[in-house]
Design a protein around this motif. Sequence first.
Motif, short mmCIF file in Angstrom:
data_model
loop_
_atom_site.label_atom_id
_atom_site.label_comp_id
_atom_site.label_asym_id
_atom_site.label_seq_id
_atom_site.Cartn_x
_atom_site.Cartn_y
_atom_site.Cartn_z
N LYS A 1 0.84 -1.20 0.00
CA LYS A 1 0.00 0.00 0.00
C LYS A 1 0.87 1.25 0.00
O LYS A 1 1.77 1.39 0.81
CB LYS A 1 -0.92 0.03 1.22
CG LYS A 1 -1.94 -1.09 1.26
CD LYS A 1 -3.00 -0.87 0.22
CE LYS A 1 -4.07 -1.96 0.36
NZ LYS A 1 -4.91 -2.03 -0.81
N ILE A 2 0.58 2.15 -0.90
CA ILE A 2 1.30 3.40 -1.04
C ILE A 2 0.37 4.54 -0.62
O ILE A 2 -0.80 4.55 -0.99
CB ILE A 2 1.75 3.62 -2.50
CG1 ILE A 2 2.51 2.40 -3.03
CG2 ILE A 2 2.56 4.90 -2.64
CD1 ILE A 2 3.76 2.05 -2.28
N HIS A 3 0.90 5.48 0.15
CA HIS A 3 0.12 6.61 0.66
C HIS A 3 0.74 7.92 0.20
O HIS A 3 1.95 7.98 -0.06
CB HIS A 3 0.11 6.59 2.20
CG HIS A 3 -0.41 5.32 2.78
ND1 HIS A 3 0.40 4.23 3.03
CD2 HIS A 3 -1.65 4.95 3.15
CE1 HIS A 3 -0.33 3.25 3.54
NE2 HIS A 3 -1.58 3.66 3.61
N PRO A 4 -0.07 8.99 0.14
CA PRO A 4 0.51 10.30 -0.16
C PRO A 4 1.63 10.62 0.83
O PRO A 4 1.52 10.34 2.01
CB PRO A 4 -0.67 11.25 0.00
CG PRO A 4 -1.87 10.40 -0.29
CD PRO A 4 -1.52 9.05 0.28
N GLY A 5 2.72 11.17 0.32
CA GLY A 5 3.89 11.47 1.14
C GLY A 5 4.98 10.42 1.03
O GLY A 5 6.13 10.68 1.37
N ASP A 6 4.62 9.22 0.56
CA ASP A 6 5.61 8.16 0.39
C ASP A 6 6.58 8.51 -0.73
O ASP A 6 6.22 9.19 -1.70
CB ASP A 6 4.94 6.81 0.06
CG ASP A 6 4.28 6.17 1.28
OD1 ASP A 6 4.57 6.60 2.41
OD2 ASP A 6 3.48 5.24 1.08
#
Length: 71
Positions: A51-56
């Motif tokens: 899972k990738i999130h904003p800010g990564d």
Amino acid sequence: MEEITINTTTINLDQLLKWAGIAETGGQVKIMIDEGIITLNNVTVTERRKKIHPGDIIEIEGLGKWQVTKE
């Protein structure tokens, strides 16, 4: 560092790389992971559906570095 903008709260790594045009197929992403050339926030990625999130921050050895932002 380039930016990849998403309009969701999370996205799977393989989907993100295909959507951004960095990889053409999920199989290509799997090969990159198997070779250990993808890092997420300075940690080597071992799963396609991470899972990738904003800010990564994603870095692929020899290809570049991207920060994920939210639309």
